[in-house]
Structures are given as structure tokens and as C-alpha cells.
Design an enzyme around this catalytic site. Sequence first.
Site, PDB file in Angstrom:
ATOM      1  N   SER A  36       0.823  -1.203   0.000  1.00 29.88           N
ATOM      2  CA  SER A  36       0.000   0.000   0.000  1.00 29.88           C
ATOM      3  C   SER A  36       0.869   1.270   0.000  1.00 29.88           C
ATOM      4  O   SER A  36       1.716   1.402  -0.862  1.00 29.88           O
ATOM      5  CB  SER A  36      -0.939  -0.065   1.206  1.00 29.88           C
ATOM      6  N   HIS A  50      -7.417  -5.600  -0.326  1.00 28.58           N
ATOM      7  CA  HIS A  50      -6.250  -4.750  -0.116  1.00 28.58           C
ATOM      8  C   HIS A  50      -5.485  -5.236   1.116  1.00 28.58           C
ATOM      9  O   HIS A  50      -5.588  -4.656   2.190  1.00 28.58           O
ATOM     10  CB  HIS A  50      -6.775  -3.315   0.085  1.00 28.58           C
TER      11      HIS A  50
HETATM   12  C1  GCU Z   1      -5.406   4.940   1.590  1.00 34.85           C
HETATM   13  C2  GCU Z   1      -4.762   5.735   0.489  1.00 34.85           C
HETATM   14  C3  GCU Z   1      -3.943   4.853  -0.443  1.00 34.85           C
HETATM   15  C4  GCU Z   1      -2.971   4.019   0.346  1.00 34.85           C
HETATM   16  C5  GCU Z   1      -3.686   3.298   1.446  1.00 34.85           C
HETATM   17  C6  GCU Z   1      -2.755   2.596   2.435  1.00 34.85           C
HETATM   18  O1  GCU Z   1      -6.346   4.058   1.042  1.00 34.85           O
HETATM   19  O2  GCU Z   1      -5.779   6.396  -0.211  1.00 34.85           O
HETATM   20  O3  GCU Z   1      -3.235   5.636  -1.371  1.00 34.85           O
HETATM   21  O4  GCU Z   1      -2.303   3.139  -0.503  1.00 34.85           O
HETATM   22  O5  GCU Z   1      -4.419   4.208   2.251  1.00 34.85           O
HETATM   23  O6  GCU Z   1      -1.591   2.882   2.493  1.00 34.85           O
HETATM   24  O7  GCU Z   1      -3.254   1.795   3.212  1.00 34.85           O
END
Ligand code: GCU
Length: 400
Positions: free
Chosen positions: A261, A387
Site C-alpha cells: 500500500s 487490499h
Molecule cells: C489509503 C490511500 C492509499 C494508500 C492506502 C494505504 O487508502 O488512499 O493511497 O495506498 O491508504 O496505504 O493503506
Amino acid sequence: MIHNRFILVIVLAIGHLNTCLAQYERRVASRDFYDYYNHANYDEALVPDYTLPDIMQCLDGTVVADVKTWEEKRRPELLRLFTSFMYGKQPLPDSTFSFERMGKDRKVLNGRAMRRDMMLHLTGDGPDVQLSLVWANDHNRLPRKTMMGISFIPNDSIFTFYPNGKRPKGAEAWDIDSLFAHGYALATFCYTEAEADKAKDLFKSSRLHRHFYQKGQHYPLPDEWGAIACWAWTASRAMDALGALAADIVDMQQVGIMGHSRLGKTALWAGATDQRFATVVSVNSGCGGAALSRRCVGETLECVNEWCHHWFCGNFRQYSHREEWLPFDQHELLALIAPRRLVVISGTEDHWADPKGEGISCQEAEAAYRLYDKPQQINYLLREGPHQVMAVDWHFILTP
Ligand code: GCU
């Protein structure tokens, strides 16, 4: 009398300005994160027409046809563009950290593994920043190829197994069994030890950012690094520490970098800026990571610049809603990793990160890998799921 009127006009003008500012703040605040999330475009039919910048064409029109032109001209040019307009430049000299080995190697994981603890100290006038780096392997043949993980949770949590076999929250992202089974060691550091992950904390920073502020400076200048570049730079310093304190147990030619992420975005920037990382792995990195900005699917630059603007440099904000003006797109970030192994993993349910945009980005980045005749070094996986880092991801990462 005239004097009083003058004062009144000034007072009214200040009042008006305050109201405008308050309205602006309300306007920004009125679109909260979930508003962006729920109203993002997830429909392929609504992807705007876009033309990607040509990886192989330099700003002066030169077409890259060989490795020499790529390495001496186009690659440095792209690095400069990403540095100036997206991630920001790092103002600290690389030698700012000193390294210390913490005691003797310990047995961990019920005696199954050996753990070496290291500490990185930031020297200089600013506040004391200490970063702990842990390396662990399973007593087998040394030196070991090593995966460096940029972690959301502290090192100790990663290596904790409760008697019932459970692990602390977040630790399951690190599949120690699979890593060891495939002959890898794991080295980790926790990203917030280097720099905070909140805009307000970063601007008041007590960590890396504070060290480069000039006297009286409270904010990074528009081209100075955001948090992602801080964390990526820290990964390089952790690499230095492995070289200085663990070269007897680490195969320094086979150290990879991995993140999920926002830390997947970080791993990509670390891999682009530091060619010592032999493998670069991003899982669900999305906007500002592997996903193409111009597709505007899921998270857009506007959202990332409003809600996570401390991740990037100030210059990046000008591209919210103006993706077509960007002098690069994320396929060129991936190209900077050529010819080293690049692993990009997307989840079918992770629409916010635009899995399809991550896949196209990988395909496009092949142009740079073809110069080296190594297109097979890009490994893209679109797997079922959300995710988060999953067991199947590790299988893909560890079996090239
Ligand atoms: C949020 C953000 C993303 C990121 C994510 C994370 O969703 O919008 O860009 O990748 O957090 O790091 O968990």
C-alpha cells in the site's frame, strides 16, 4: 476620521479574508476521504482519453535505442522529474546515520531462528532519531538472500508468536515460514520510527524532516521530500547498515525491498533511487505507486493530494485534476527499476488502487526492460482478494 475609516476597511478586509479561508477549509474538509472513495470512477467506460508519455523519448526529443542512452540520459532525466514534481528531493547527506550492533545474536521463534538487532542513529543538531533494524533467518546456509520489509508495525511484533500460534495484528503480512522455506532471511524496520505518517506531525516533525529544516523553516519547500521519500531514503540507510553490520550473514547482492500500500509506493521509490535493491516488490500500491495517474480510476491525484499530501512534495499538488500535465506517469517509475526484478501485485477487490492501471503500467514499463533483453524480469500478479498482503502473494514473490 479618514484614519478611522481606513482602519475599518482594513478590519473588514481581514474579516473577509478569514471568511474566505474558513470557507476554503470547509470546502476541503467537506469532501472527506469516504466521499472520494464512494464517488470515485470505477467504470472503464468513463476512463478519460489519455496519452502516456513515451518512456523512450527524452525531453529534447532524443529517442532511446540503447542501454547507454537510457542509463546516461533518459533514466537520470526521469529520476529528476519524479524527484522535483512528485516525491521531493532529500536534503540530508547519506552519511547522516551511524550504525550500531545491539548485543549478541539471539535465538528467536522457539530457537528456530537467529536474530541480529541493529540500531541506526541520526547524528547532527536536530532531534535524536533512532531506527531499529532486525534481521532474522533460520540457521541454515549463510550468507542469506534477504527481503527487507518496510513495516507498519514494530519489529518485535513481527517476530512474536503467542503460545497458541497466533501473531499480533498486522504480523501475518510477513510470512516468515515461507520466507525461510525459500531460503530468504527477513530484515524489517518500522516506517514511523523514521518519519511520522500524519501531515500535521510531519510539518512539526520531530524526526527526519526536522533535520533538514533551515533556521526558522517549518515546512518543506515545494521540491523538498515528502514522507514517502523519507521512508525510501531510510530503506537505503538500512541497506547501508546491513552492509556495515551484517555482511557476514547477508548476501548483499540479493537484497530485495518490499512494501504494501503506501509502503508499496515507498518500496517502488526506494527501488528507483537505490539500484542496490535487487528485487522490488509492491503489493496494492495504487495511486502514487504502480497505478497510472492518467486513468483516474479509483483514487485520483486530487484525493491523494488532499488526504495524504504529506506523502509527496508540494509541487505534486498542482497536478490534482491536471493529470495530463504530468511530465511522467507511473509506468516510468517502474521503468527506473529495470533491469532488476520487479514484482507488482494487485487484488481483484482493491478497486481503489486501480488493479487494471497497475497491470498496464507494468506492460508499458517493459520498454526499458527490453533494452536489456529482460522483459521476463517484470512479474505482475492480479490475484483474487482485497487490499492486504496474502499468502498467495508470498508464493508469487518467492518463486520467480
Ligand atoms: C489509503 C490511500 C492509499 C494508500 C492506502 C494505504 O487508502 O488512499 O493511497 O495506498 O491508504 O496505504 O493503506
